[in-house]
Design a protein around this motif. Structure first.
Motif, short mmCIF file in Angstrom:
data_model
loop_
_atom_site.label_atom_id
_atom_site.label_comp_id
_atom_site.label_asym_id
_atom_site.label_seq_id
_atom_site.Cartn_x
_atom_site.Cartn_y
_atom_site.Cartn_z
N GLY A 146 -40.55 15.85 -23.52
CA GLY A 146 -40.74 14.42 -23.35
C GLY A 146 -40.43 14.01 -21.93
O GLY A 146 -39.92 14.79 -21.13
N ALA A 147 -40.76 12.77 -21.61
CA ALA A 147 -40.50 12.23 -20.28
C ALA A 147 -40.12 10.76 -20.43
O ALA A 147 -40.59 10.08 -21.34
N ARG A 148 -39.25 10.32 -19.54
CA ARG A 148 -38.85 8.91 -19.57
C ARG A 148 -38.60 8.44 -18.13
O ARG A 148 -38.32 9.24 -17.25
N ILE A 149 -38.69 7.14 -17.95
CA ILE A 149 -38.44 6.54 -16.64
C ILE A 149 -37.12 5.79 -16.73
O ILE A 149 -36.94 4.93 -17.60
N GLU A 150 -36.21 6.13 -15.84
CA GLU A 150 -34.89 5.48 -15.77
C GLU A 150 -34.73 4.90 -14.38
O GLU A 150 -34.67 5.65 -13.41
N ARG A 166 -36.22 6.71 -11.25
CA ARG A 166 -36.40 8.15 -11.36
C ARG A 166 -37.11 8.51 -12.66
O ARG A 166 -37.07 7.76 -13.63
N ILE A 167 -37.75 9.67 -12.65
CA ILE A 167 -38.45 10.18 -13.81
C ILE A 167 -37.65 11.38 -14.32
O ILE A 167 -37.31 12.27 -13.56
N VAL A 168 -37.36 11.39 -15.61
CA VAL A 168 -36.60 12.48 -16.22
C VAL A 168 -37.51 13.18 -17.23
O VAL A 168 -38.01 12.55 -18.15
N VAL A 169 -37.72 14.48 -17.03
CA VAL A 169 -38.59 15.28 -17.88
C VAL A 169 -37.74 16.30 -18.62
O VAL A 169 -37.04 17.09 -18.00
N SER A 170 -37.78 16.27 -19.96
CA SER A 170 -37.03 17.22 -20.77
C SER A 170 -37.92 18.43 -21.06
O SER A 170 -39.05 18.27 -21.51
N VAL A 171 -37.40 19.62 -20.78
CA VAL A 171 -38.18 20.85 -20.96
C VAL A 171 -37.35 21.91 -21.66
O VAL A 171 -36.13 21.81 -21.75
N ARG A 172 -38.04 22.93 -22.15
CA ARG A 172 -37.39 24.13 -22.68
C ARG A 172 -38.36 25.28 -22.47
O ARG A 172 -39.58 25.08 -22.41
N PRO A 173 -37.87 26.51 -22.35
CA PRO A 173 -38.77 27.66 -22.19
C PRO A 173 -39.46 27.99 -23.51
O PRO A 173 -38.96 27.65 -24.58
N TYR A 174 -40.61 28.65 -23.42
CA TYR A 174 -41.25 29.17 -24.62
C TYR A 174 -40.27 30.09 -25.33
O TYR A 174 -39.43 30.72 -24.70
N LYS A 175 -40.39 30.19 -26.63
CA LYS A 175 -39.49 31.03 -27.42
C LYS A 175 -39.49 32.47 -26.91
O LYS A 175 -38.44 33.09 -26.79
N ARG A 176 -40.66 33.01 -26.58
CA ARG A 176 -40.74 34.39 -26.13
C ARG A 176 -40.18 34.59 -24.71
O ARG A 176 -39.94 35.70 -24.29
N GLU A 177 -39.98 33.50 -23.97
CA GLU A 177 -39.46 33.59 -22.61
C GLU A 177 -37.94 33.42 -22.54
O GLU A 177 -37.35 33.61 -21.48
N GLN A 178 -37.32 33.07 -23.63
CA GLN A 178 -35.86 32.91 -23.63
C GLN A 178 -35.22 34.28 -23.48
O GLN A 178 -35.75 35.28 -23.95
N ARG A 179 -34.09 34.32 -22.84
CA ARG A 179 -33.33 35.54 -22.62
C ARG A 179 -34.09 36.56 -21.79
O ARG A 179 -33.94 37.76 -21.95
N ARG A 180 -34.93 36.11 -20.88
CA ARG A 180 -35.67 37.01 -19.99
C ARG A 180 -35.01 37.03 -18.62
O ARG A 180 -34.54 36.01 -18.12
#
Length: 78
Positions: free
Chosen positions: A18-22, A25-39
């Motif tokens: 998601g993304a929000r404007i505060e 500033r712009i704040v973008v919430s991200v997470r890695p793909y499941k297969r990319e975690q712990r790489r």
């Protein structure tokens, strides 16, 4: 909008939650793909976590500015 953020910020192998404007500033919430975690960021092989101190807490990075606004990436805990 999510795909536009992926392209504009160059977020490869990442899911935009998601993304929000505060204020100004712009704040973008991200997470890695499941297969990319712990790489390993160097060799790409699966490895143990080396940074366990902040596990479970969101992390904040400054990204490239968008439209004269400061942009921040928030890595959400898994």
């Amino acid at each position: 909008m999510k795909s536009l953020l992926l392209l504009a910020l160059g977020l490869a192998r990442t899911v935009v939650l998601g993304a929000r404007i505060e204020a100004e500033r712009i704040v973008v919430s991200v997470r890695p793909y499941k297969r990319e975690q712990r790489r390993c960021p160097v060799c790409g092989r699966a490895c143990d976590f080396y940074d366990m101190a902040n596990r479970g807490a969101p992390r904040l990075w400054r990204a490239m500015d968008l439209a004269r606004s400061a942009c921040y990436l928030v890595l959400m805990p898994i």
